[in-house]
Design an enzyme around this catalytic site. Structure first.
Site, PDB file in Angstrom:
ATOM      1  CB  CYS A  60      -0.913   0.006   1.219  1.00 51.45           C
ATOM      2  SG  CYS A  60       0.001   0.228   2.772  1.00 51.45           S
ATOM      3  CB  CYS A  63       6.959   0.865   4.425  1.00 50.70           C
ATOM      4  SG  CYS A  63       6.281  -0.497   5.396  1.00 50.70           S
ATOM      5  CB  CYS A 158       4.043  -6.567   2.483  1.00 53.22           C
ATOM      6  SG  CYS A 158       2.525  -5.880   3.134  1.00 53.22           S
ATOM      7  CB  CYS A 191       1.629  -3.579   9.275  1.00 59.26           C
ATOM      8  SG  CYS A 191       0.466  -3.480   7.911  1.00 59.26           S
ATOM      9  CG  HIS A 229       4.035  -8.727  28.277  1.00 53.78           C
ATOM     10  ND1 HIS A 229       2.736  -8.396  28.546  1.00 53.78           N
ATOM     11  CD2 HIS A 229       4.431  -9.557  29.274  1.00 53.78           C
ATOM     12  CE1 HIS A 229       2.345  -9.002  29.668  1.00 53.78           C
ATOM     13  NE2 HIS A 229       3.355  -9.709  30.118  1.00 53.78           N
ATOM     14  CB  CYS A 232       3.435  -3.195  28.254  1.00 52.24           C
ATOM     15  SG  CYS A 232       1.761  -2.587  28.004  1.00 52.24           S
ATOM     16  CB  CYS A 257      -3.664  -5.855  31.115  1.00 51.77           C
ATOM     17  SG  CYS A 257      -3.048  -7.043  29.925  1.00 51.77           S
ATOM     18  CB  CYS A 263      -2.811  -7.065  24.022  1.00 56.49           C
ATOM     19  SG  CYS A 263      -1.211  -6.256  23.866  1.00 56.49           S
ATOM     20  CB  CYS A 272       6.008  -0.009  19.824  1.00 54.60           C
ATOM     21  SG  CYS A 272       6.137  -0.849  18.248  1.00 54.60           S
ATOM     22  CB  CYS A 284      -0.895   0.082  19.228  1.00 57.19           C
ATOM     23  SG  CYS A 284      -0.164   0.183  17.587  1.00 57.19           S
ATOM     24  CB  CYS A 291       0.324  -4.965  20.618  1.00 65.43           C
ATOM     25  SG  CYS A 291       1.565  -5.638  19.500  1.00 65.43           S
ATOM     26  CB  CYS A 294       1.852  -4.868  12.868  1.00 64.82           C
ATOM     27  SG  CYS A 294       3.038  -3.601  13.358  1.00 64.82           S
TER      28      CYS A 294
HETATM   29  S1  SF4 Z   1      -1.505  -4.490  27.298  1.00 67.54           S
HETATM   30 FE1  SF4 Z   1      -0.529  -6.168  26.128  1.00 67.54          FE
HETATM   31  S2  SF4 Z   1       1.669  -5.816  26.265  1.00 67.54           S
HETATM   32 FE2  SF4 Z   1       0.676  -4.572  27.831  1.00 67.54          FE
HETATM   33  S3  SF4 Z   1       0.730  -5.822  29.674  1.00 67.54           S
HETATM   34 FE3  SF4 Z   1      -1.243  -6.241  28.690  1.00 67.54          FE
HETATM   35  S4  SF4 Z   1      -0.847  -8.025  27.380  1.00 67.54           S
HETATM   36 FE4  SF4 Z   1       1.146  -7.160  27.938  1.00 67.54          FE
HETATM   37  S1  SF4 Z   2       0.748  -3.401  16.514  1.00 69.88           S
HETATM   38 FE1  SF4 Z   2       2.247  -3.804  18.164  1.00 69.88          FE
HETATM   39  S2  SF4 Z   2       4.211  -4.063  17.075  1.00 69.88           S
HETATM   40 FE2  SF4 Z   2       2.807  -3.055  15.646  1.00 69.88          FE
HETATM   41  S3  SF4 Z   2       3.152  -0.848  15.943  1.00 69.88           S
HETATM   42 FE3  SF4 Z   2       1.464  -1.411  17.340  1.00 69.88          FE
HETATM   43  S4  SF4 Z   2       2.477  -1.879  19.290  1.00 69.88           S
HETATM   44 FE4  SF4 Z   2       4.088  -1.885  17.706  1.00 69.88          FE
END
Ligand code: SF4
Ligand code: SF4
Length: 365
Positions: A60, A63, A158, A191, A229, A232, A257, A263, A272, A284, A291, A294
Site C-alpha cells: 500500500c 512504509c 509484506c 505495518c 510486554h 508495556c 491490560c 493484545c 514501540c 497502539c 498490539c 504487526c
Molecule cells: S496491554 Fe498487552 S503488552 Fe501490555 S501488559 Fe497487557 S498483554 Fe502485555
Molecule cells: S501493533 Fe504492536 S508491534 Fe505493531 S506498531 Fe502497534 S504496538 Fe508496535
C-alpha cells in the site's frame, strides 16, 4: 578536517554535526560515549554517497509514507543527504520508459555497491504475473536487482514475511523477499515499519560496514530485541489482574491490560513502548488499542481481538495465586520469564499458531 558544508551542501556547523551524531546514538540505542566514534565514522561515510535502489511490489506504500514522516527530521535529512536514492517509483520524478532506464542504469553503474530496499510482497503464483512493472514481473525485477546488491533490506511486514498480500487464501502466492531470493536479508517488519527502524539500520550498516545482529526472523535485535510486554505501560494491570473488558473502558486506579482484548504484546518483539510513534507521541497500547503483533510473521493471520489462550487464562483467574500460576506458566512457555528472549517467544508462538491453524496461513493455495 572534513568540509561539512561541502558534504551536506548547506551551512552546517561542527556543533550541528555533533548534535546529529548524538541523535544517531539515541536512535541506535548507544550511550553518549559512542558519539565521537559515530561522528568519525560519519565523516567517512558521508563523503561517499551510498546508492539505494528502492523497489515496490504488492503493498500500500505505507512504509514509504512512514519513512517520509521520520520523527528525527535532522537524521532523515542526514540519511537522505548521505544516500543517493537512484530509483524509487513513488518519489522519483521520472516515469515510464525513463524510469525503467534509470533502474537499469543504476544497477549497472553501482553494481556491488547499492543497498536494495524492497517494499511490498512478491507474488510468485503463475510465474508472478499478478505484479508487473514496465511489462516485467516483480519477481524477475527483484531477482535481477538482488544479484548485484551489497545489502538487501525488506521493509515492512509484506516484504519481510508476505504480510497482508499473503493473508489466506493468498491467491497470488505472495511471499517475503528472503523466501524468494534466499541469502542474508535484513527484515524490517511493521505495518508500517517505524521510520527509525529503517533509518537506524541504514546508518548502522553505513557506519559499521555490516548488517546489525539479527534475530531468528532476520530482524535487527537493536529494534526487535525485546517483547512489547516487557516495557508495556499497562504491565501493572496484567500482573494485578486488572483487564480491560471492552475497548474504550478506563479503570479507576490503573492502566488496564488489553490482553483480554487480544493484545499480542507478550509475543511481539519491537521497541514501540519506548520509541513511540508519530513523532514520539504514543503507540497502539498507550492509545488504548491492543498490539496487533504487526512485526511478526503471523501478522495478519492471528485474530485481532481474540485473546492469546495463555493470556485469557491469566485474565480469567479470579484468585491471586491462580493468576500468578497462570502468569508463571505462560512466562515459562516463553523461555523463562515473560520477559524472556524475544526470538524464543516468537518461535513458540509461531509454533502455537501453526499447531492451531495447521499451517502458518501464508502458504499458497
Ligand atoms: S496491554 Fe498487552 S503488552 Fe501490555 S501488559 Fe497487557 S498483554 Fe502485555
Ligand atoms: S501493533 Fe504492536 S508491534 Fe505493531 S506498531 Fe502497534 S504496538 Fe508496535
Amino acid at each position: 578536517m572534513f568540509d561539512l558544508e561541502k558534504m551536506f551542501g548547506k551551512k552546517f556547523s561542527r556543533r550541528d554535526f555533533i548534535k546529529y551524531s548524538s541523535s544517531l546514538a539515541v536512535l541506535l540505542g548507544l550511550s553518549e560515549m559512542y558519539v565521537p566514534r559515530i561522528a568519525s565514522a560519519l565523516e567517512l561515510v558521508v563523503s561517499q554517497k551510498q546508492p539505494v535502489i528502492w523497489l515496490h511490489g504488492a503493498e500500500c506504500t505505507g512504509c514509504t509514507v512512514s519513512f517520509a514522516n521520520t520523527h528525527y527530521p535532522p537524521v532523515a535529512e542526514l540519511v537522505l543527504d548521505t544516500l543517493s536514492v537512484q530509483y524509487h517509483e513513488t518519489l522519483m520524478a521520472a516515469s515510464g520508459h525513463q524510469a525503467e532506464q534509470a533502474l537499469k542504469d543504476a544497477v549497472r553503474q553501482f553494481a556491488g555497491k547499492y543497498i536494495m530496499v524492497v517494499e511490498g510482497a512478491i507474488p510468485t503464483k503463475d510465474d508472478g504475473i499478478y505484479c508487473k512493472i514496465g511489462g516485467r514481473t516483480f519477481i524477475e525485477i527483484v531477482n535481477e536487482v538482488a544479484k548485484d546488491a551489497a545489502y538487501k533490506v525488506a521493509l515492512g511486514t509484506c516484504a519481510s514475511f508476505g504480510g497482508i498480500p499473503a493473508a489466506g487464501p493468498n491467491p497470488t502466492g505472495a511471499k517475503g523477499l528472503q523466501d524468494v531470493i534466499g541469502g542474508t536479508v535484513v527484515n524490517i517488519p511493521g505495518c508500517p515499519a517505524h521510520p527509525d527502524w529503517l533509518v537506524g539500520t541504514i546508518v548502522s550498516v553505513l557506519m559499521f560496514g555490516k548488517v546489525p545482529d539479527l534475530d531468528n526472523y532476520g530482524r535487527p535485535k537493536l529494534f526487535y530485541g525485546k517483547l512489547i510486554h516487557e516495557n508495556c505501560p499497562r504491565r501493572g494491570g496484567y500482573e494485578q489482574g486488572q483487564f480491560i473488558r471492552s475497548l474504550g473502558e478506563e479503570l479507576p486506579d490503573i492502566e488496564g491490560c488489553l490482553g483480554a482484548k487480544g493484545c499480542r504484546g507478550p509475543v511481539a518483539s519491537a521497541d514501540c513502548p519506548h520509541r513511540l510513534w508519530n513523532s514520539g507521541t504514543s503507540f497502539c497500547i498507550a492509545a488504548g488499542a491492543p498490539c496487533a503483533g504487526c512485526v511478526e510473521p503471523t501478522f495478519p493471520q492471528t485474530p485481532l481481538y481474540e485473546a492469546i489462550p495463555e493470556v485469557a487464562k491469566v485474565a480469567e483467574a479470579e484468585e491471586t495465586d491462580k493468576r500468578e500460576q497462570a502468569i508463571g506458566t505462560f512466562g515459562a512457555s516463553l523461555g523463562g520469564a515473560v520477559a524472556g528472549a524475544a526470538a524464543a517467544a516468537g518461535g513458540i508462538y509461531f509454533a502455537m499458531e501453526k499447531a492451531k491453524n495447521g499451517k502458518n496461513g501464508n502458504e499458497e493455495v
